[in-house]
Scaffold this motif. Structure first.
Motif, short mmCIF file in Angstrom:
data_model
loop_
_atom_site.label_atom_id
_atom_site.label_comp_id
_atom_site.label_asym_id
_atom_site.label_seq_id
_atom_site.Cartn_x
_atom_site.Cartn_y
_atom_site.Cartn_z
N GLN A 125 0.83 -1.21 0.00
CA GLN A 125 0.00 0.00 0.00
C GLN A 125 0.86 1.26 0.00
O GLN A 125 0.55 2.22 -0.70
N LEU A 126 1.93 1.25 0.78
CA LEU A 126 2.84 2.41 0.82
C LEU A 126 3.51 2.64 -0.53
O LEU A 126 3.66 3.78 -0.98
N ILE A 127 3.92 1.54 -1.15
CA ILE A 127 4.57 1.64 -2.47
C ILE A 127 3.60 2.20 -3.50
O ILE A 127 3.96 3.01 -4.35
N GLU A 128 2.34 1.78 -3.39
CA GLU A 128 1.33 2.17 -4.36
C GLU A 128 0.79 3.59 -4.15
O GLU A 128 0.33 4.23 -5.10
N ALA A 129 0.87 4.10 -2.94
CA ALA A 129 0.23 5.37 -2.58
C ALA A 129 0.57 6.53 -3.52
O ALA A 129 -0.34 7.26 -3.95
N PRO A 130 1.83 6.75 -3.89
CA PRO A 130 2.13 7.92 -4.74
C PRO A 130 1.49 7.87 -6.13
O PRO A 130 1.27 8.92 -6.74
N VAL A 131 1.21 6.69 -6.64
CA VAL A 131 0.66 6.57 -7.99
C VAL A 131 -0.76 6.01 -8.02
O VAL A 131 -1.30 5.74 -9.09
N HIS A 132 -1.36 5.87 -6.85
CA HIS A 132 -2.69 5.27 -6.74
C HIS A 132 -3.73 5.98 -7.62
O HIS A 132 -4.58 5.34 -8.22
N HIS A 133 -3.66 7.30 -7.70
CA HIS A 133 -4.64 8.07 -8.47
C HIS A 133 -4.26 8.22 -9.95
O HIS A 133 -4.94 8.90 -10.71
N TYR A 134 -3.16 7.58 -10.33
CA TYR A 134 -2.69 7.61 -11.72
C TYR A 134 -2.50 6.18 -12.21
O TYR A 134 -1.38 5.69 -12.32
N PRO A 135 -3.60 5.49 -12.52
CA PRO A 135 -3.51 4.06 -12.85
C PRO A 135 -2.64 3.74 -14.06
O PRO A 135 -1.97 2.70 -14.08
N LYS A 136 -2.60 4.62 -15.05
CA LYS A 136 -1.75 4.35 -16.22
C LYS A 136 -0.27 4.45 -15.87
O LYS A 136 0.53 3.66 -16.34
N VAL A 137 0.07 5.41 -15.02
CA VAL A 137 1.45 5.55 -14.56
C VAL A 137 1.83 4.34 -13.71
O VAL A 137 2.91 3.76 -13.86
N GLU A 138 0.92 3.94 -12.84
CA GLU A 138 1.16 2.77 -11.99
C GLU A 138 1.39 1.52 -12.85
O GLU A 138 2.33 0.76 -12.62
N LEU A 139 0.54 1.34 -13.84
CA LEU A 139 0.67 0.18 -14.72
C LEU A 139 2.00 0.21 -15.47
O LEU A 139 2.68 -0.82 -15.58
N LEU A 140 2.40 1.37 -15.95
CA LEU A 140 3.67 1.51 -16.66
C LEU A 140 4.85 1.19 -15.74
O LEU A 140 5.77 0.46 -16.13
#
Length: 158
Positions: free
Chosen positions: A107-122
């Motif tokens: 969850q901590l790792i994901e938090a900065p990009v949580h609202h940017y799903p395309k960035v997270e996926l990339l």
């Protein structure tokens, strides 16, 4: 291995708060770190058995003179089994017992990009795997490559 990481990501996310992407990345990192360690141990035992019992066909990195597909195929099958077993051992020994703590880390790792799903996926499906696979392949190649008197290891070159 990619498919196993995907399945594990979905399965671990189902019982936690972090997303599938976060769990995929968490599982991938753990698999690379633990995988190198476990596969190093497995290959040490494997090489001892091959040398002790004179199983030349299974000697890692040697394919005959001239090279033959049979030793390569046998070694690839053994490696596939060892790599699959490593995934299961890592999941049972590391991920399942530490699931709730790892879920918090994911969850901590994901938090900065949580609202940017395309960035997270990339990041999770392209950038992180390129870096982690590069490190993993370098470590594993060094592990399974057969050393001979005429060949120098990467450490010897540096």
């Amino acid at each position: 291995q990619h498919c196993v990481n995907l399945v594990f990501g979905v399965a671990f996310a189902a019982s936690g708060a972090a997303s599938e992407c976060a769990w995929y990345l968490t599982n991938f990192v753990i698999s690379v770190v633990c995988g190198v360690l476990l596969l190093n141990l497995a290959m040490a035992g494997y090489n001892r058995c091959v040398d002790r019992f004179g199983l030349h066909l299974l000697r890692s990195g040697e394919y005959g003179k001239p090279p033959s597909w049979r030793p390569w195929l046998m070694q690839m099958l053994v490696w596939g089994f060892l790599a699959s077993a490593e995934k299961v051992v890592t999941a049972v020994i590391v991920i399942l017992p530490l699931h709730s703590r790892l879920d918090a880390v994911a969850q901590l790792i994901e938090a900065p990009v949580h609202h940017y799903p395309k960035v997270e996926l990339l990041l999770v499906m392209v950038f992180a795997p390129v870096i982690l696979n590069g490190l993993f392949f370098w470590a594993i190649d060094s592990l399974i490559m057969r050393r001979t008197a005429g060949r120098m290891s990467g450490a010897e070159i540096l």
